[in-house]
Design a protein around this motif. Structure first.
Motif, PDB file in Angstrom:
ATOM      1  N   LYS A  11      -0.114   0.724   5.561  1.00 19.85           N
ATOM      2  CA  LYS A  11      -1.121   0.215   6.045  1.00 19.85           C
ATOM      3  C   LYS A  11      -1.561   0.798   7.405  1.00 19.85           C
ATOM      4  CE  LYS A  11      -1.116  -3.489   3.236  1.00 19.85           C
ATOM      5  NZ  LYS A  11      -1.745  -4.675   2.580  1.00 19.85           N
ATOM      6  N   ARG A  87       8.050  -3.516  -5.421  1.00 14.39           N
ATOM      7  CA  ARG A  87       7.463  -5.012  -4.991  1.00 14.39           C
ATOM      8  C   ARG A  87       8.498  -5.713  -4.358  1.00 14.39           C
ATOM      9  NH1 ARG A  87       1.743  -6.233  -5.212  1.00 14.39           N
ATOM     10  NH2 ARG A  87       2.410  -8.130  -5.658  1.00 14.39           N
ATOM     11  N   THR A  93       3.474 -11.378  -0.455  1.00 14.87           N
ATOM     12  CA  THR A  93       2.152 -10.894   0.416  1.00 14.87           C
ATOM     13  C   THR A  93       2.162 -11.488   1.772  1.00 14.87           C
ATOM     14  OG1 THR A  93       1.266 -10.897  -1.841  1.00 14.87           O
ATOM     15  CG2 THR A  93      -0.356 -11.037  -0.015  1.00 14.87           C
ATOM     16  N   ARG A 104       8.121  -6.633   4.547  1.00 14.46           N
ATOM     17  CA  ARG A 104       7.279  -7.648   5.243  1.00 14.46           C
ATOM     18  C   ARG A 104       8.047  -8.784   5.979  1.00 14.46           C
ATOM     19  NH1 ARG A 104       3.170  -7.832  -0.352  1.00 14.46           N
ATOM     20  NH2 ARG A 104       1.465  -6.235   0.646  1.00 14.46           N
ATOM     21  N   ASN A 114       0.004  -6.966   6.916  1.00 10.85           N
ATOM     22  CA  ASN A 114       1.486  -6.923   6.236  1.00 10.85           C
ATOM     23  C   ASN A 114       2.050  -5.798   6.050  1.00 10.85           C
ATOM     24  OD1 ASN A 114      -0.268  -6.325   4.223  1.00 10.85           O
ATOM     25  ND2 ASN A 114       0.181  -8.280   3.001  1.00 10.85           N
TER      26      ASN A 114
HETATM   27  P1  IDP Z   1      -0.252  -7.682  -2.386  1.00 10.22           P
HETATM   28  O1  IDP Z   1      -0.486  -6.776  -1.244  1.00 10.22           O
HETATM   29  O2  IDP Z   1       0.904  -8.623  -2.058  1.00 10.22           O
HETATM   30  O3  IDP Z   1      -0.497  -7.227  -3.766  1.00 10.22           O
HETATM   31  P2  IDP Z   1      -2.795  -8.908  -2.847  1.00 10.22           P
HETATM   32  O4  IDP Z   1      -3.097 -10.511  -3.339  1.00 10.22           O
HETATM   33  O5  IDP Z   1      -3.195  -7.948  -3.905  1.00 10.22           O
HETATM   34  O6  IDP Z   1      -1.353  -8.797  -2.251  1.00 10.22           O
HETATM   35  O7  IDP Z   1      -3.696  -8.939  -1.671  1.00 10.22           O
HETATM   36  C1  IDP Z   1      -4.039  -7.419  -1.279  1.00 10.22           C
HETATM   37  C2  IDP Z   1      -3.986  -7.421   0.438  1.00 10.22           C
HETATM   38  O8  IDP Z   1      -4.881  -8.432   0.783  1.00 10.22           O
HETATM   39  C3  IDP Z   1      -2.981  -8.040   1.014  1.00 10.22           C
HETATM   40  O9  IDP Z   1      -1.758  -7.341   1.123  1.00 10.22           O
HETATM   41  C4  IDP Z   1      -3.353  -8.552   2.391  1.00 10.22           C
HETATM   42  O10 IDP Z   1      -3.076  -7.445   3.302  1.00 10.22           O
HETATM   43  C5  IDP Z   1      -4.611  -8.901   2.009  1.00 10.22           C
HETATM   44  N1  IDP Z   1      -4.771 -10.394   1.849  1.00 10.22           N
HETATM   45  C6  IDP Z   1      -4.203 -11.154   0.875  1.00 10.22           C
HETATM   46  N2  IDP Z   1      -4.498 -12.477   0.912  1.00 10.22           N
HETATM   47  C7  IDP Z   1      -5.207 -12.545   2.213  1.00 10.22           C
HETATM   48  C8  IDP Z   1      -5.495 -13.851   3.140  1.00 10.22           C
HETATM   49  O11 IDP Z   1      -5.536 -15.079   2.533  1.00 10.22           O
HETATM   50  N3  IDP Z   1      -6.372 -13.542   4.055  1.00 10.22           N
HETATM   51  C9  IDP Z   1      -6.352 -12.061   4.823  1.00 10.22           C
HETATM   52  N4  IDP Z   1      -5.994 -11.049   4.035  1.00 10.22           N
HETATM   53  C10 IDP Z   1      -5.396 -11.344   2.932  1.00 10.22           C
END
Ligand code: IDP
Ligand code: MG
Length: 153
Positions: A11, A87, A93, A104, A114
């Motif tokens: 990203k 993963r 996450t 991460r 992240n």
């Molecule tokens: P993942 O990337 O581990 O699959 P997802 O739940 O699909 O996690 O969320 C996608 C992306 O959204 C995360 O990687 C992160 O960049 C962002 N994100 C997830 N939760 C939050 C939050 O609570 N606040 C801000 N950004 C978030």
């Protein structure tokens, strides 16, 4: 041996911090094969489609801002159980909860930055590969390195 493809993306914060190489090294060391790679700046429409399942989250517009804030490095990685293996290399996450040794866990501290994305299922992988690389790329794992079995004995 079940070959599979997954979609991985460094990203904008990861690209900005010069972590593309570090991410690639970890995938190669694990045994993945790189099937496609492209550095590009994506528009809001693509970011919104990519994260379409999070559309109702309070952080959605911030997430789209983040993903469009600079170039991303979009990749297709191929290997055995590629989705699950990717993963586990990437980690949880929230980087604060991600184990040391994961991408991460080692390179990030904040959930809003992240570093890297990895598809969460085979269906997501197919959808995201098509979104970023087009329909022709999503069909099936490529026979990329046919000589590998020989060289690994
Ligand atoms: P993942 O990337 O581990 O699959 P997802 O739940 O699909 O996690 O969320 C996608 C992306 O959204 C995360 O990687 C992160 O960049 C962002 N994100 C997830 N939760 C939050 C939050 O609570 N606040 C801000 N950004 C978030
Ligand atoms: Mg996700």
């Amino acid at each position: 041996m079940q070959q599979e493809q997954t979609f991985v993306m460094v990203k904008p914060d990861g690209v900005r911090r010069g972590l593309v190489g570090a991410v690639i090294v970890r995938f190669e060391q694990k045994g993945f094969k790189l099937a496609a790679i492209e550095l590009r700046t994506i528009d809001r429409a693509l970011a919104e489609r990519h994260y379409g399942d999070l559309r109702t989250k309070p952080f959605f517009s911030e997430l789209v801002d983040y993903l469009t804030s600079g170039p991303v490095c979009a990749m297709i990685w191929q290997g055995e159980h590629a989705v699950e293996n990717a993963r586990s290399l990437i980690g949880k996450t929230n980087p604060a909860e991600a184990s040391p040794g994961t991408i991460r866990g080692d390179f990030a501290m904040d959930i809003a930055g992240n570093i890297v994305h990895g598809s969460d299922s085979a269906a997501s992988a197919a959808r995201e590969i098509e979104l970023f690389f087009g329909r022709h790329a999503a069909s099936h794992p490529l026979d990329l390195f046919a000589g590998d079995e020989v060289s690994h004995g």
